[in-house]
Motif scaffolding. Structure first.
Motif, PDB file in Angstrom:
ATOM      1  N   ARG A 107      -7.799  -3.089   1.169  1.00 38.84           N
ATOM      2  CA  ARG A 107      -9.037  -3.847   1.001  1.00 38.84           C
ATOM      3  C   ARG A 107     -10.152  -3.292   1.877  1.00 38.84           C
ATOM      4  N   ARG A 108      -9.792  -2.717   2.969  1.00 38.14           N
ATOM      5  CA  ARG A 108     -10.810  -2.187   3.881  1.00 38.14           C
ATOM      6  C   ARG A 108     -11.173  -0.731   3.579  1.00 38.14           C
ATOM      7  N   GLN A 110      -8.962   1.901   3.442  1.00 34.40           N
ATOM      8  CA  GLN A 110      -8.061   2.893   4.021  1.00 34.40           C
ATOM      9  C   GLN A 110      -7.066   3.365   2.956  1.00 34.40           C
TER      10      GLN A 110
END
Length: 130
Positions: A107-108, A110
């Motif tokens: 979600r970030r 990565q």
């Protein structure tokens, strides 16, 4: 070719006129034109059939062989084309799967390393087997 057709028509007309004159001079009674035409056409069909078989047999066979060869080549070409399209489709499918595996993100944003490690493991295993 046109000249040959015209000369053939001329010869046919002359033969019919000759038959007409022969019929007319030999028999002074009634005269039947349809009889001459029927007889001439029957004779032409017989002659034409025999000559055509003898004269055009070899070229006709060569024509049929070329036609068959052309058909066979066309089939081979279409078969090769279908195989090529199938191979390209499989390649594209693998490429899409690889892209999905390697470009998954959290979600970030990565990258998910699990997928990348599995891909590398598969690659190593394939190189060992081959």
């Amino acid at each position: 070719m046109k000249h040959k057709v015209e000369s053939w028509e001329e010869r046919r007309k002359k033969a019919i006129v000759r038959g007409y004159n022969k019929e007319r001079s030999g028999d002074k009674t009634t005269f039947d034109v349809s009889k001459i035409y029927d007889e001439e056409e029957r004779r032409m069909e017989e002659d034409d059939g025999n000559k055509r078989c003898k004269v055009f047999k070899k070229p006709h066979e060569q024509f049929l062989e070329k036609k068959e060869e052309k058909r066979r080549k066309r089939e081979e070409f279409l078969k090769a084309k279908a195989e090529k399209e199938k191979a390209m489709e499989n390649c594209k499918k693998r490429k899409v799967e690889k892209y999905k595996k390697l470009n998954r993100k959290t979600r970030r944003g990565q990258p998910i390393m699990k997928e990348r490690m599995e891909y590398l493991l598969e690659k190593i295993q394939k190189s060992i087997d081959a």
